[in-house]
Design an enzyme around this catalytic site. Structure first.
Site, mmCIF file in Angstrom:
data_model
loop_
_atom_site.group_PDB
_atom_site.id
_atom_site.type_symbol
_atom_site.label_atom_id
_atom_site.label_comp_id
_atom_site.label_asym_id
_atom_site.label_seq_id
_atom_site.Cartn_x
_atom_site.Cartn_y
_atom_site.Cartn_z
ATOM 1 N N SER A 193 8.685 -1.670 8.589
ATOM 2 C CA SER A 193 9.042 -1.895 7.191
ATOM 3 C C SER A 193 9.747 -0.669 6.632
ATOM 4 O O SER A 193 9.638 0.431 7.161
ATOM 5 C CB SER A 193 7.789 -2.223 6.370
ATOM 6 O OG SER A 193 6.796 -1.219 6.535
ATOM 7 N N GLU A 235 10.912 1.358 2.844
ATOM 8 C CA GLU A 235 10.631 1.466 1.410
ATOM 9 C C GLU A 235 11.835 2.012 0.649
ATOM 10 O O GLU A 235 12.451 2.990 1.048
ATOM 11 C CB GLU A 235 9.425 2.375 1.191
ATOM 12 C CG GLU A 235 9.033 2.511 -0.278
ATOM 13 C CD GLU A 235 7.712 3.236 -0.455
ATOM 14 O OE1 GLU A 235 6.709 2.722 0.075
ATOM 15 O OE2 GLU A 235 7.703 4.315 -1.085
ATOM 16 N N ASP A 244 0.824 7.269 -10.454
ATOM 17 C CA ASP A 244 0.859 8.653 -10.921
ATOM 18 C C ASP A 244 0.987 8.691 -12.436
ATOM 19 O O ASP A 244 1.526 7.763 -13.050
ATOM 20 C CB ASP A 244 2.049 9.393 -10.302
ATOM 21 C CG ASP A 244 1.943 9.480 -8.786
ATOM 22 O OD1 ASP A 244 0.801 9.657 -8.296
ATOM 23 O OD2 ASP A 244 2.973 9.369 -8.112
ATOM 24 N N PHE A 278 7.921 17.473 -1.594
ATOM 25 C CA PHE A 278 7.096 16.289 -1.396
ATOM 26 C C PHE A 278 5.746 16.646 -0.770
ATOM 27 O O PHE A 278 4.699 16.157 -1.206
ATOM 28 C CB PHE A 278 7.815 15.274 -0.507
ATOM 29 C CG PHE A 278 8.925 14.533 -1.180
ATOM 30 C CD1 PHE A 278 9.077 14.562 -2.553
ATOM 31 C CD2 PHE A 278 9.833 13.799 -0.438
ATOM 32 C CE1 PHE A 278 10.106 13.881 -3.183
ATOM 33 C CE2 PHE A 278 10.869 13.108 -1.046
ATOM 34 C CZ PHE A 278 11.006 13.155 -2.430
ATOM 35 N N HIS A 317 5.939 2.317 8.651
ATOM 36 C CA HIS A 317 6.527 2.108 7.330
ATOM 37 C C HIS A 317 7.431 3.305 7.046
ATOM 38 O O HIS A 317 6.959 4.430 6.889
ATOM 39 C CB HIS A 317 5.416 1.995 6.280
ATOM 40 C CG HIS A 317 5.907 1.666 4.904
ATOM 41 N ND1 HIS A 317 6.398 0.427 4.565
ATOM 42 C CD2 HIS A 317 5.985 2.425 3.764
ATOM 43 C CE1 HIS A 317 6.741 0.418 3.287
ATOM 44 N NE2 HIS A 317 6.510 1.618 2.790
#
Length: 304
Positions: free
Chosen positions: A15, A17, A109, A218, A279
């Site tokens: 997958s 994103e 968040d 990140f 993913h």
């Protein structure tokens, strides 16, 4: 198709994103990425939900287009932030009406400028509450997030695992991990998950490094570590975008090959190393993820 059904009949799944673009140029870039991705026939594509629900309408629009125009199964992210129970019900019902029956349920968040999560009056405090609520609205498949290196707000790993157990008990069908670069930590996490009696499939979240400064930001935000071997390679490549790109692609491809190695292939490994799927976090730039997927298809017969 519901993702839980795909996971019952196909392993591994793949997958990708994406996030809703803010500009016309960004939208054109996203559509090009999806056009190039579609021939690879990913199992599904997910679309994020901006801080505070700021991209609610765009998320709904994009997942609908992905399913209708590209023929790819789509999953919408949904958070508790900034929404009442009635507002969330309206979004869930619109997703269902559009034929989108896969949702990633997240607490979310805090909105920009805030450091702590605040419950919206009439809303939900925990992702587990949202998981149960989505199932109440119809036949949806619900995924939730997990953190191989512990959620930044968790008191300790045991508390984080207890929260994950609560989400699964509420009806989570599968887990999608936050990005990580250290497979050993991921395998240790999966061992603890299974030891806690959590048997739902786990998808490994992989982000190919394409920008050194960006990935450093990140990892600091989510508490992920960068192994010394990768850190040295990125430091040597920094300043050369092409070299950074191929360093990121080759490292992530190696990660994926190890993650997808069939259980029992190495008689000395404990525990067996295998995941339900990968993913890819694309940041709306699919070349790196597509390159890795192509590498995997060449290296492993039967993929794709």
């Amino acid at each position: 198709m519901l993702i839980r059904e795909r996971l019952r009949h196909k392993r591994p799944v793949f997958s990708f994103e994406f996030f809703p673009p803010k500009t016309e140029q960004g939208e054109a870039s996203l559509l090009r990425a999806l056009e190039r991705l579609a021939p690879l026939e990913p199992d599904f594509v997910s679309v994020t939900y901006g801080a505070g629900g700021s991209t609610r309408a765009r998320t709904l629009e994009i997942v609908t287009r992905i399913k209708r125009e590209f023929g790819i199964e789509a999953m919408a992210h949904l958070t508790c932030v900034g929404s009442t129970r009635d507002e969330l019900a309206a979004v869930i019902d619109k997703l269902g009406d559009a034929g989108v029956h896969n949702v990633l349920a997240l607490r979310g968040d805090p909105p920009r400028g805030r450091t702590e999560f605040e419950v919206t009056p009439g809303g939900f405090r925990f992702a587990s509450d949202l998981v149960a609520f989505i199932h109440e609205r119809g036949d949806f498949c619900v995924g939730v997030a997990c953190y191989p290196e512990v959620h930044p707000e968790a008191v300790h790993a045991a508390a984080d695992l207890a929260h994950l157990r609560t989400k699964v008990d509420a009806g989570a069908d599968f887990l999608v991990s936050q990005l990580f670069f250290d497979n050993a930590r991921f395998f240790e996490f999966v061992g603890r998950v299974k030891g806690a009696g959590i048997e739902v499939p786990v998808l490994a979240g992989i982000m190919p490094v394409t920008n050194v400064t960006q990935i450093q930001r990140f990892t600091q935000m989510i508490g992920a570590s960068i192994p010394p071997s990768l850190a040295r390679r990125l430091e040597a490549a920094d300043g050369d975008p092409q070299e950074v790109f191929w360093t990121g692609v080759s490292y992530a491809a190696h990660q994926c090959r190890e993650l997808l190695r069939p259980p029992g292939e190495d008689p000395f490994e404990r525990p067996p190393r295998s995941v339900a799927g990968i993913h890819f976090y694309t940041l709306n730039k699919s070349p790196a993820s597509r390159a890795i997927f192509q590498i995997l298809r060449i290296a492993h017969t039967g993929l794709g």
